[in-house]
Enzyme design. Structure first.
Site: not given
Length: 290
Positions: A200, A234, A239
């Site tokens: 990510k 954010t 999760c």
């Protein structure tokens, strides 16, 4: 019978003509289980996972690994559950209800990592491993002594591992500053045994206008790009993304399909994240409904 509910099929009331007295069983949604810590502020952890699963049309179930006292300003306290309690919750759900995909999040100690890895090994469904190490506010959520267990026991059980850039460095030592670094990071994560790695890149400064993620199994490389939204609220992003992937896998999507759909969902949730308290607010899990 005095006091009986007055409708056909109720105790003490005859069934309607032509009826067997029992309603036909309705099919249930796909089943998805999250194994993670609780966030009392409702933005991340178990709470975010279950909201995500509901929003994406699956039945969410949970195994709580730790209770946290946290709010928009940070984590104020953590109380880890014993491994026996985690095993008990997991077996109670899986042995009776069943499951079609599992997502793991905060597993704060080596004992919990080892227990969950053992449970995943005995469950023949896709597993999304989010190797949570640090909260959005910089609070440590994984003991340093648990890193070897994550590398050696948990990651080999993962269908998809979803580390962010800080977690990549924590697990592999690779510091990511460019897209080429993301490739090196993915190779390093895959070396621990997951089928796919999703690196990510939301914190990658080199791409100020885009949020760039890399999904790869070592042969199939897919870059996922989305607009970077100017929104500080954010909390729960990681999760939410991992749970959205697990929801897709529970519905029978392939890994690339599940990850692509999850990226679209979390991008919308980030764009509509809202302020709560005096700190960082959550992403909006219900953005498609509003």
């Amino acid at each position: 019978m005095s006091g009986s509910p007055g409708f056909p099929g109720a105790p003490g009331f005859p069934a309607a003509p032509g009826s067997t007295g029992t309603a036909p069983a309705r099919p249930h949604p796909p089943l998805c289980l999250t194994v993670a810590g609780s966030d009392s502020g409702g933005g991340a952890g178990i709470q975010a996972d279950l909201k995500t699963m509901l929003a994406l049309g699956v039945h969410g179930m949970s195994v709580v690994t730790a209770v946290t006292a946290q709010n928009s300003l940070g984590v104020k306290g953590v109380w880890e559950l014993p491994a026996e309690a985690v095993r008990g919750q997991y077996r109670a759900v899986v042995d009776d209800i069943g499951v079609q995909a599992v997502k793991t999040g905060m597993l704060s100690s080596a004992a919990l990592v080892e227990a969950v890895a053992e449970l995943l090994a005995a469950t023949a469904v896709p597993a999304v491993v989010d190797p949570v190490g640090v909260s959005k506010h910089g609070d440590a959520l994984l003991a340093a002594t648990a890193l070897d267990a994550v590398r050696g026991e948990l990651l080999p059980r993962a269908t998809v591992a979803t580390p962010n850039l800080d977690e990549v460095t924590q697990l592999t030592g690779v510091v990511v500053e460019t897209e080429d670094d993301m490739r090196r990071a993915a190779d390093a994560v895959l070396a621990y045994g997951p089928e796919w790695a999703l690196i990510k890149g939301g914190h990658l400064a080199a791409h100020g206008g885009e949020a760039v993620d890399l999904l790869t199994d070592g042969a199939d490389e897919r870059w996922l790009r989305a607009p970077r939204h100017d929104n500080r609220h954010t909390h729960g992003t990681g999760c939410t993304l991992a749970s959205a992937i697990a929801a897709g896998l529970a519905k029978g999507r392939t890994v690339p399909e599940a990850v692509t759909e999850a990226k679209e969902y979390v991008t919308g949730a980030i764009a509509t994240g809202f302020s709560l308290g005096a700190g960082i607010g959550p992403v909006d899990h219900a953005w498609r409904w509003r």
